[in-house]
Scaffold this motif. Structure first.
Motif, PDB file in Angstrom:
ATOM      1  N   PHE A   1       0.812  -1.217   0.000  1.00  0.00           N
ATOM      2  CA  PHE A   1       0.000   0.000   0.000  1.00  0.00           C
ATOM      3  C   PHE A   1       0.849   1.273   0.000  1.00  0.00           C
ATOM      4  O   PHE A   1       0.304   2.383   0.072  1.00  0.00           O
ATOM      5  N   ALA A   2       2.161   1.125  -0.117  1.00  0.00           N
ATOM      6  CA  ALA A   2       3.022   2.300  -0.245  1.00  0.00           C
ATOM      7  C   ALA A   2       2.724   3.086  -1.523  1.00  0.00           C
ATOM      8  O   ALA A   2       3.070   4.264  -1.628  1.00  0.00           O
ATOM      9  N   VAL A   3       2.075   2.432  -2.495  1.00  0.00           N
ATOM     10  CA  VAL A   3       1.727   3.147  -3.736  1.00  0.00           C
ATOM     11  C   VAL A   3       0.737   4.276  -3.470  1.00  0.00           C
ATOM     12  O   VAL A   3       0.567   5.157  -4.323  1.00  0.00           O
ATOM     13  N   LEU A   4       0.085   4.267  -2.304  1.00  0.00           N
ATOM     14  CA  LEU A   4      -0.887   5.324  -2.003  1.00  0.00           C
ATOM     15  C   LEU A   4      -0.238   6.687  -1.820  1.00  0.00           C
ATOM     16  O   LEU A   4      -0.940   7.700  -1.718  1.00  0.00           O
ATOM     17  N   PHE A   5       1.102   6.741  -1.778  1.00  0.00           N
ATOM     18  CA  PHE A   5       1.772   8.045  -1.761  1.00  0.00           C
ATOM     19  C   PHE A   5       1.425   8.863  -3.006  1.00  0.00           C
ATOM     20  O   PHE A   5       1.518  10.102  -3.003  1.00  0.00           O
ATOM     21  N   MET A   6       1.062   8.192  -4.073  1.00  0.00           N
ATOM     22  CA  MET A   6       0.729   8.913  -5.309  1.00  0.00           C
ATOM     23  C   MET A   6      -0.514   9.784  -5.133  1.00  0.00           C
ATOM     24  O   MET A   6      -0.653  10.812  -5.791  1.00  0.00           O
ATOM     25  N   ALA A   7      -1.450   9.363  -4.246  1.00  0.00           N
ATOM     26  CA  ALA A   7      -2.747  10.040  -4.159  1.00  0.00           C
ATOM     27  C   ALA A   7      -2.647  11.511  -3.757  1.00  0.00           C
ATOM     28  O   ALA A   7      -3.113  12.392  -4.491  1.00  0.00           O
ATOM     29  N   PRO A   8      -2.059  11.845  -2.590  1.00  0.00           N
ATOM     30  CA  PRO A   8      -2.039  13.263  -2.214  1.00  0.00           C
ATOM     31  C   PRO A   8      -1.225  14.134  -3.168  1.00  0.00           C
ATOM     32  O   PRO A   8      -1.575  15.292  -3.396  1.00  0.00           O
ATOM     33  N   VAL A   9      -0.151  13.561  -3.733  1.00  0.00           N
ATOM     34  CA  VAL A   9       0.651  14.366  -4.665  1.00  0.00           C
ATOM     35  C   VAL A   9      -0.135  14.625  -5.945  1.00  0.00           C
ATOM     36  O   VAL A   9      -0.085  15.725  -6.512  1.00  0.00           O
ATOM     37  N   THR A  10      -0.879  13.639  -6.420  1.00  0.00           N
ATOM     38  CA  THR A  10      -1.683  13.821  -7.627  1.00  0.00           C
ATOM     39  C   THR A  10      -2.794  14.835  -7.380  1.00  0.00           C
ATOM     40  O   THR A  10      -3.082  15.680  -8.240  1.00  0.00           O
ATOM     41  N   ILE A  11      -3.426  14.771  -6.216  1.00  0.00           N
ATOM     42  CA  ILE A  11      -4.456  15.757  -5.880  1.00  0.00           C
ATOM     43  C   ILE A  11      -3.860  17.155  -5.856  1.00  0.00           C
ATOM     44  O   ILE A  11      -4.448  18.113  -6.374  1.00  0.00           O
TER      45      ILE A  11
END
Length: 454
Positions: free
Chosen positions: A109-119
């Motif tokens: 689930f480390a891939v979830l780092f993409m979410a806040p940066v993409t937002i």
């Protein structure tokens, strides 16, 4: 008619609040729900030895922050760039805490780092996005070496082989940068296109208003001709009858002179005709001269050349005086005059099926590298000092003219010889209409003018 710079048609780029608080709050609730379900399922079904209290504390911190923010501000409040950055930075740190407790980069689930940066890339400034991305990258890198091991209940350590761990780190890193970069570029392109379309609509509305105003003034001038003529006639008779009364005679002469002045003012303001066919159609040359009128006195010679194809009618066609046509052609002519050295050529060609208008200047022409992008908004090449650039003007012209059925192309003219006698080719814009889409409809008499006043 004075021209208006296309730059003034653009709405200012907003640096103010762009995202609602409720949107980020709901996204955080969704993330917290996912984290809670994942921790519970992993503990109950996968027999993992998790630090439940610490994980619950990290999740509770996110929930507490959401509650405080929801109660402290209205749900529809919009966050400033700095406030939204702080909100997303907290999400990055909270996610880092959860991953630290659950295996670091060994946790998929480390891939979830993409979410806040993409937002961030879609709603915040470039500076805020870069700072958030740098923080996320730093946390990803730290979690690769510093984390609590993920263990099963029997004490076995779950971790990736070193090669896979490095590969996963690179994948998360590249994915974060790619996703955020793509989102930022796509969002900015969409915003630019939206602003350009808004400018196009503003330009069209302005041209329509001017055209309607011209019709109203022409109608007023037409209707006022009769009462003004009556005033002039009566005042002239009074002047003759009051020959022996100098003071009254001067008043009558003043009335006659002011009636003449009103007539001259209305004649200068109005155009021939009113809201009839004369206001709706005109020869193509007249429409082009009207479009070019604001640029006649700018020191650049504008040369018109009209030629019909073999077998076509001898006279140029009558076309519809659409605001889109006038404003679109005016932008093309303005761009040519802006970059011309001495003159601009407007060539008109017609056949039984099509009408072509070609605007050519004797300037340097378009740089070859930007030719494929001409017609896109906010292109800044071929720019002169004091010029706002040609991208928006050409975009507006192309958009408006294509709405009337035209096909608009841009290129550089080959160095012509003969009557033009230029040493090099300049920029060239060609507009081709199917004659059926631009020609004035066939009709008989113009019809009876309707009174301007009941």
């Amino acid at each position: 008619m004075p021209t208006q710079s296309t730059a003034t048609l653009l709405p200012p780029e907003s640096d103010g609040p762009r995202i609602r608080l409720i949107t980020l709050v709901n996204l955080r609730w969704l993330a917290l729900l996912g984290q809670s379900i994942t921790v519970v399922v992993a503990y109950l079904t996968l027999s993992l030895d998790l630090h439940l209290v610490l994980c619950a504390a990290a999740i509770a911190a996110g929930a507490g922050a959401n509650i405080v923010l929801s109660r402290g501000q209205p749900a529809n409040a919009r966050l400033s760039d700095r406030a939204a950055f702080g909100f997303l930075l907290f999400d990055v740190l909270q996610l880092s805490a959860i991953l630290f407790l659950t295996g670091g980069l060994n946790n998929p689930f480390a891939v979830l780092f993409m979410a806040p940066v993409t937002i961030s890339a879609t709603v915040l400034s470039l500076r805020a996005t870069v700072l958030l991305a740098a923080t996320a990258i730093a946390m990803i890198s730290l979690l690769g070496g510093y984390h609590l091991a993920l263990r099963t209940l029997d004490g076995a350590v779950l971790e990736l082989p070193e090669l896979f761990l490095v590969g996963f780190w690179v994948a998360v890193l590249v994915g974060t940068l790619f996703q955020s970069g793509f989102a930022w570029r796509l969002t900015r392109d969409t915003e630019q296109l939206s602003r350009a379309l808004l400018a196009t609509q503003t330009a069209l509305a302005r041209e329509q208003k001017l055209q309607d105003l011209g019709g109203v003034v022409a109608a007023a001038a037409h209707e006022l001709n009769t009462p003004l003529a009556t005033i002039k006639l009566v005042s002239a008779e009074l002047v003759d009858d009051l020959a022996d009364q100098p003071e009254l005679r001067e008043d009558a002469e003043l009335i006659r002179s002011q009636a003449d002045r009103c007539r001259d003012i209305l004649r200068s303001m109005g155009r021939a005709g009113k809201s009839d066919r004369h206001m709706r159609v005109a020869p193509v040359e007249a429409v082009l001269r009207e479009a070019a009128a604001p640029h006649d006195d700018r020191g650049i010679e504008i040369v018109y050349d009209m030629t019909g194809e073999p077998g076509s009618p001898d006279r140029p066609p009558q076309v519809q005086r659409l605001p889109e046509v006038i404003h679109g052609l005016r932008n093309l002519i303005q761009n040519a005059v802006d970059f011309a050295e001495e003159r601009v050529w407007i060539d008109i060609r017609w056949s039984g099926q099509s009408l072509m208008v070609r605007v050519t200047d004797d300037g340097r022409g378009y740089p070859p590298e930007v030719l494929p992008r001409l017609g896109d908004p906010f292109l800044r090449s071929r720019k002169r000092p004091g010029s706002e650039g040609m991208g928006l003007g050409l975009f507006i012209a192309k958009t408006l003219l294509e709405r009337t059925g035209a096909r608009v192309t841009f290129g550089n003219a080959a160095a012509p010889g003969g009557r033009r006698r230029r040493t090099h080719g300049g920029a060239q814009a060609s507009v081709v209409w199917p004659l059926a889409s631009i020609a004035a409809p066939e009709s008989g008499a113009l019809g009876e003018n309707t009174p301007f006043l009941p």
